[in-house]
Write a protein that holds these residues in place. Structure first.
Motif, PDB file in Angstrom:
ATOM      1  N   VAL A   5     -13.312  10.352   4.708  1.00  0.00           N
ATOM      2  CA  VAL A   5     -13.551  11.337   3.932  1.00  0.00           C
ATOM      3  C   VAL A   5     -14.058  10.719   2.403  1.00  0.00           C
ATOM      4  O   VAL A   5     -13.333   9.774   2.136  1.00  0.00           O
ATOM      5  CB  VAL A   5     -11.951  12.090   3.468  1.00  0.00           C
ATOM      6  N   GLU A   6     -14.999  11.569   1.911  1.00  0.00           N
ATOM      7  CA  GLU A   6     -15.364  11.004   0.693  1.00  0.00           C
ATOM      8  C   GLU A   6     -15.354  12.131  -0.293  1.00  0.00           C
ATOM      9  O   GLU A   6     -15.841  13.339   0.114  1.00  0.00           O
ATOM     10  CB  GLU A   6     -16.827  10.514   0.640  1.00  0.00           C
ATOM     11  N   VAL A   7     -14.846  12.103  -1.426  1.00  0.00           N
ATOM     12  CA  VAL A   7     -14.311  13.271  -2.447  1.00  0.00           C
ATOM     13  C   VAL A   7     -15.389  12.979  -3.723  1.00  0.00           C
ATOM     14  O   VAL A   7     -15.110  11.739  -4.175  1.00  0.00           O
ATOM     15  CB  VAL A   7     -13.280  13.624  -2.845  1.00  0.00           C
ATOM     16  N   THR A   8     -16.158  13.682  -3.946  1.00  0.00           N
ATOM     17  CA  THR A   8     -17.039  13.579  -5.352  1.00  0.00           C
ATOM     18  C   THR A   8     -16.927  14.627  -6.279  1.00  0.00           C
ATOM     19  O   THR A   8     -16.924  15.810  -5.830  1.00  0.00           O
ATOM     20  CB  THR A   8     -18.489  13.278  -4.805  1.00  0.00           C
ATOM     21  N   VAL A   9     -17.061  14.284  -7.691  1.00  0.00           N
ATOM     22  CA  VAL A   9     -17.147  15.368  -8.658  1.00  0.00           C
ATOM     23  C   VAL A   9     -18.327  15.130  -9.235  1.00  0.00           C
ATOM     24  O   VAL A   9     -18.480  13.759  -9.782  1.00  0.00           O
ATOM     25  CB  VAL A   9     -15.925  15.550  -9.372  1.00  0.00           C
ATOM     26  N   ASP A  10     -19.272  15.993  -9.531  1.00  0.00           N
ATOM     27  CA  ASP A  10     -20.778  15.661 -10.456  1.00  0.00           C
ATOM     28  C   ASP A  10     -20.958  14.295  -9.626  1.00  0.00           C
ATOM     29  O   ASP A  10     -21.723  13.592 -10.427  1.00  0.00           O
ATOM     30  CB  ASP A  10     -20.248  15.469 -11.557  1.00  0.00           C
ATOM     31  N   GLY A  11     -21.208  13.940  -8.590  1.00  0.00           N
ATOM     32  CA  GLY A  11     -21.613  12.925  -7.970  1.00  0.00           C
ATOM     33  C   GLY A  11     -21.108  11.559  -8.088  1.00  0.00           C
ATOM     34  O   GLY A  11     -21.433  10.488  -7.480  1.00  0.00           O
TER      35      GLY A  11
ATOM     36  N   VAL B 160     -17.440   9.289  -7.195  1.00  0.00           N
ATOM     37  CA  VAL B 160     -16.364   9.418  -6.318  1.00  0.00           C
ATOM     38  C   VAL B 160     -15.096   9.862  -7.342  1.00  0.00           C
ATOM     39  O   VAL B 160     -14.804   9.396  -8.504  1.00  0.00           O
ATOM     40  CB  VAL B 160     -16.244   8.001  -5.527  1.00  0.00           C
ATOM     41  N   ASP B 161     -14.130  10.485  -6.700  1.00  0.00           N
ATOM     42  CA  ASP B 161     -12.933  10.893  -7.304  1.00  0.00           C
ATOM     43  C   ASP B 161     -11.719  10.707  -6.617  1.00  0.00           C
ATOM     44  O   ASP B 161     -11.724  11.288  -5.341  1.00  0.00           O
ATOM     45  CB  ASP B 161     -12.987  12.363  -7.837  1.00  0.00           C
ATOM     46  N   GLY B 162     -10.950   9.970  -6.801  1.00  0.00           N
ATOM     47  CA  GLY B 162      -9.597   9.325  -6.167  1.00  0.00           C
ATOM     48  C   GLY B 162      -8.526  10.036  -6.608  1.00  0.00           C
ATOM     49  O   GLY B 162      -7.571   9.896  -5.878  1.00  0.00           O
ATOM     50  N   THR B 163      -8.762  11.271  -7.519  1.00  0.00           N
ATOM     51  CA  THR B 163      -7.484  11.987  -7.715  1.00  0.00           C
ATOM     52  C   THR B 163      -7.264  13.128  -7.261  1.00  0.00           C
ATOM     53  O   THR B 163      -6.279  13.719  -7.144  1.00  0.00           O
ATOM     54  CB  THR B 163      -7.522  12.237  -9.471  1.00  0.00           C
ATOM     55  N   ILE B 164      -8.148  13.909  -6.404  1.00  0.00           N
ATOM     56  CA  ILE B 164      -8.099  14.957  -5.918  1.00  0.00           C
ATOM     57  C   ILE B 164      -7.544  14.996  -4.456  1.00  0.00           C
ATOM     58  O   ILE B 164      -7.867  14.023  -3.816  1.00  0.00           O
ATOM     59  CB  ILE B 164      -9.446  15.768  -5.765  1.00  0.00           C
ATOM     60  N   THR B 165      -6.529  15.843  -4.296  1.00  0.00           N
ATOM     61  CA  THR B 165      -5.820  15.996  -2.911  1.00  0.00           C
ATOM     62  C   THR B 165      -5.926  17.280  -2.357  1.00  0.00           C
ATOM     63  O   THR B 165      -6.010  18.274  -3.297  1.00  0.00           O
ATOM     64  CB  THR B 165      -4.453  15.425  -2.847  1.00  0.00           C
ATOM     65  N   PHE B 166      -5.925  17.580  -0.934  1.00  0.00           N
ATOM     66  CA  PHE B 166      -6.056  19.016  -0.365  1.00  0.00           C
ATOM     67  C   PHE B 166      -5.421  18.864   1.000  1.00  0.00           C
ATOM     68  O   PHE B 166      -5.591  17.593   1.739  1.00  0.00           O
ATOM     69  CB  PHE B 166      -7.393  19.428  -0.562  1.00  0.00           C
ATOM     70  N   ASN B 167      -5.222  19.866   1.410  1.00  0.00           N
ATOM     71  CA  ASN B 167      -4.972  20.250   2.914  1.00  0.00           C
ATOM     72  C   ASN B 167      -6.168  20.621   3.520  1.00  0.00           C
ATOM     73  O   ASN B 167      -7.175  21.318   2.912  1.00  0.00           O
ATOM     74  CB  ASN B 167      -3.752  21.043   3.118  1.00  0.00           C
ATOM     75  N   ILE B 168      -6.400  20.624   4.841  1.00  0.00           N
ATOM     76  CA  ILE B 168      -7.359  21.185   5.628  1.00  0.00           C
ATOM     77  C   ILE B 168      -6.511  21.906   6.854  1.00  0.00           C
ATOM     78  O   ILE B 168      -5.814  21.531   7.426  1.00  0.00           O
ATOM     79  CB  ILE B 168      -8.064  20.086   6.510  1.00  0.00           C
ATOM     80  N   ALA B 169      -6.956  23.181   6.793  1.00  0.00           N
ATOM     81  CA  ALA B 169      -6.568  24.372   7.630  1.00  0.00           C
ATOM     82  C   ALA B 169      -7.730  24.848   8.833  1.00  0.00           C
ATOM     83  O   ALA B 169      -8.721  24.756   8.394  1.00  0.00           O
ATOM     84  CB  ALA B 169      -5.635  25.428   7.038  1.00  0.00           C
ATOM     85  N   GLU B 170      -7.161  25.550   9.696  1.00  0.00           N
ATOM     86  CA  GLU B 170      -8.379  26.135  10.466  1.00  0.00           C
ATOM     87  C   GLU B 170      -8.099  27.592  10.444  1.00  0.00           C
ATOM     88  O   GLU B 170      -6.869  28.224  10.983  1.00  0.00           O
ATOM     89  CB  GLU B 170      -8.011  25.519  12.024  1.00  0.00           C
TER      90      GLU B 170
END
Length: 107
Positions: free
Chosen positions: A39-45, A47-57
């Motif tokens: 998983v790679e998370v980016t904000v305005d291009g 990398v951001d290591g502070t954002i967390t989330f869940n993934i649902a179906e």
């Protein structure tokens, strides 16, 4: 450069009328096989290591959570679906972010 497994842009909070869903559906369906997704998370291009989330179906009835507390550099077991979405997002307000799922190539 390898083709990403999936890419999704998410709102910083729930979409209008939703309890916790912060993105539309995305698909990992084309990839296949027993692999790991990085998983790679980016904000305005960036990398951001502070954002967390869940993934649902997305399903009829209650939507099952497939992955919890996902963040940048998470390694997730590949899960085939064309109805995944981000939810329970914890990130700075007013900042959309992009999540890219890449095939993990071990050393």
């Amino acid at each position: 450069m390898e083709r990403p497994i999936g890419i999704i842009v998410s709102e910083p909070g729930p979409l209008p009328g939703q309890g916790s869903r912060s993105s539309g559906n995305f698909s990992t369906d084309w990839f296949g096989g027993e692999h790991v997704m990085l998983v790679e998370v980016t904000v305005d291009g960036q990398v951001d290591g502070t954002i967390t989330f869940n993934i649902a179906e997305d399903s009829s009835g209650s939507d099952p959570t497939k992955f919890k507390d996902v963040h940048n550099n998470s390694q997730l077991q590949y899960y085939k679906s064309n109805k995944l979405y981000l939810c329970e997002t914890r990130c700075p307000p007013n900042k959309n972010f992009t999540v890219t799922f890449k095939p993990y190539v071990g050393e």
